[in-house]
Design a protein around this motif. Structure first.
Motif, mmCIF file in Angstrom:
data_model
loop_
_atom_site.group_PDB
_atom_site.id
_atom_site.type_symbol
_atom_site.label_atom_id
_atom_site.label_comp_id
_atom_site.label_asym_id
_atom_site.label_seq_id
_atom_site.Cartn_x
_atom_site.Cartn_y
_atom_site.Cartn_z
ATOM 1 N N THR A 162 -10.935 6.369 8.525
ATOM 2 C CA THR A 162 -11.902 6.185 7.451
ATOM 3 C C THR A 162 -12.572 7.528 7.155
ATOM 4 O O THR A 162 -12.477 8.471 7.949
ATOM 5 N N GLN A 163 -13.260 7.611 6.056
ATOM 6 C CA GLN A 163 -13.966 8.852 5.716
ATOM 7 C C GLN A 163 -15.068 9.160 6.711
ATOM 8 O O GLN A 163 -15.449 10.307 6.880
ATOM 9 N N SER A 164 -15.563 8.141 7.388
ATOM 10 C CA SER A 164 -16.599 8.366 8.398
ATOM 11 C C SER A 164 -16.014 8.796 9.739
ATOM 12 O O SER A 164 -16.749 9.070 10.679
ATOM 13 N N GLY A 165 -14.671 8.849 9.847
ATOM 14 C CA GLY A 165 -14.033 9.339 11.062
ATOM 15 C C GLY A 165 -13.522 8.278 12.005
ATOM 16 O O GLY A 165 -12.953 8.594 13.039
ATOM 17 N N GLU A 166 -13.713 7.022 11.694
ATOM 18 C CA GLU A 166 -13.246 5.950 12.576
ATOM 19 C C GLU A 166 -11.732 5.796 12.453
ATOM 20 O O GLU A 166 -11.186 5.746 11.354
ATOM 21 N N ILE A 167 -11.066 5.743 13.596
ATOM 22 C CA ILE A 167 -9.617 5.540 13.640
ATOM 23 C C ILE A 167 -9.346 4.047 13.754
ATOM 24 O O ILE A 167 -9.991 3.344 14.525
ATOM 25 N N PHE A 168 -8.387 3.575 12.975
ATOM 26 C CA PHE A 168 -7.981 2.183 13.082
ATOM 27 C C PHE A 168 -6.482 2.078 12.837
ATOM 28 O O PHE A 168 -5.839 3.026 12.409
ATOM 29 N N PHE A 169 -5.925 0.932 13.148
ATOM 30 C CA PHE A 169 -4.503 0.665 12.988
ATOM 31 C C PHE A 169 -4.364 -0.511 12.037
ATOM 32 O O PHE A 169 -5.181 -1.413 12.051
ATOM 33 N N GLN A 170 -3.310 -0.487 11.223
ATOM 34 C CA GLN A 170 -3.120 -1.584 10.285
ATOM 35 C C GLN A 170 -1.652 -1.877 10.088
ATOM 36 O O GLN A 170 -0.796 -1.036 10.350
ATOM 37 N N CYS A 171 -1.373 -3.070 9.608
ATOM 38 C CA CYS A 171 -0.018 -3.479 9.289
ATOM 39 C C CYS A 171 0.414 -2.766 8.014
ATOM 40 O O CYS A 171 -0.257 -2.863 6.986
ATOM 41 N N ALA A 172 1.517 -2.062 8.065
ATOM 42 C CA ALA A 172 2.011 -1.317 6.907
ATOM 43 C C ALA A 172 2.511 -2.237 5.802
ATOM 44 O O ALA A 172 2.549 -1.837 4.640
ATOM 45 N N PHE A 173 2.847 -3.462 6.136
ATOM 46 C CA PHE A 173 3.452 -4.356 5.160
ATOM 47 C C PHE A 173 2.453 -5.192 4.374
ATOM 48 O O PHE A 173 2.761 -5.641 3.269
ATOM 49 N N CYS A 174 1.273 -5.423 4.902
ATOM 50 C CA CYS A 174 0.306 -6.236 4.170
ATOM 51 C C CYS A 174 -0.964 -5.471 3.828
ATOM 52 O O CYS A 174 -1.919 -6.060 3.332
ATOM 53 N N LYS A 175 -0.973 -4.162 4.043
ATOM 54 C CA LYS A 175 -2.174 -3.370 3.774
ATOM 55 C C LYS A 175 -2.590 -3.424 2.307
ATOM 56 O O LYS A 175 -3.748 -3.235 1.979
ATOM 57 N N HIS A 176 -1.652 -3.672 1.415
ATOM 58 C CA HIS A 176 -1.953 -3.720 -0.017
ATOM 59 C C HIS A 176 -2.611 -5.035 -0.432
ATOM 60 O O HIS A 176 -3.149 -5.140 -1.519
ATOM 61 N N CYS A 177 -2.591 -6.034 0.424
ATOM 62 C CA CYS A 177 -3.151 -7.354 0.119
ATOM 63 C C CYS A 177 -4.657 -7.372 0.376
ATOM 64 O O CYS A 177 -5.158 -6.625 1.207
ATOM 65 N N SER A 178 -5.346 -8.263 -0.302
ATOM 66 C CA SER A 178 -6.771 -8.444 -0.018
ATOM 67 C C SER A 178 -6.909 -9.034 1.387
ATOM 68 O O SER A 178 -5.976 -9.653 1.900
ATOM 69 N N ARG A 179 -8.055 -8.860 1.975
ATOM 70 C CA ARG A 179 -8.283 -9.332 3.350
ATOM 71 C C ARG A 179 -7.976 -10.823 3.482
ATOM 72 O O ARG A 179 -7.392 -11.266 4.458
ATOM 73 N N GLY A 180 -8.346 -11.608 2.502
ATOM 74 C CA GLY A 180 -8.122 -13.046 2.560
ATOM 75 C C GLY A 180 -6.657 -13.444 2.489
ATOM 76 O O GLY A 180 -6.287 -14.530 2.904
ATOM 77 N N ASP A 181 -5.812 -12.560 1.958
ATOM 78 C CA ASP A 181 -4.387 -12.859 1.824
ATOM 79 C C ASP A 181 -3.548 -12.335 2.985
ATOM 80 O O ASP A 181 -2.342 -12.531 3.003
ATOM 81 N N ARG A 182 -4.183 -11.659 3.930
ATOM 82 C CA ARG A 182 -3.448 -11.130 5.086
ATOM 83 C C ARG A 182 -3.565 -12.082 6.269
ATOM 84 O O ARG A 182 -4.577 -12.765 6.425
#
Length: 106
Positions: free
Chosen positions: A53-73
């Motif tokens: 994130t711009q604040s420097g927090e590292i996170f991991f995410q699914c590459a296949f559903c990252k484009h979906c809204s949170r409710g659709d993942r």
């Protein structure tokens, strides 16, 4: 576990670099091919991404559903572990809960 330790060190180093606000990396390293479980290799190479994130927090995410809204993942699509110990458990939970439920993973 050694792999996750190296990853955590890498992420700690990245946090100090102000030029990588758009960080997007994979967990996979070709040198690990054949040395870890095949399922872990596929998840690390093709599914999980490292983001910052711009604040420097590292996170991991699914590459296949990252484009979906949170409710659709599917659940567990994003991981934000706070330590090496929780990183390993978070990836295992991702594999157990998100991967089978994510309709975007081929």
């Amino acid at each position: 576990r050694e792999i996750f330790s190296r990853l955590y060190q890498l992420c700690s180093f990245i946090i100090g670099d102000p030029m990588d606000e758009l960080l997007n990396m994979k967990l996979y390293s070709m040198g690990e091919e054949g040395n870890i479980n095949r399922t872990h290799t596929v998840i690390r190479r093709d599914v999980l991404e490292i983001r910052r994130t711009q604040s420097g927090e590292i996170f991991f995410q699914c590459a296949f559903c990252k484009h979906c809204s949170r409710g659709d993942r599917a659940k567990q699509s994003t991981l934000a572990p706070q330590s090496i110990e929780s990183l390993y458990r978070a990836v295992i939970r991702f594999m157990m809960y998100h991967v089978p439920a994510c309709e975007h993973i081929p």
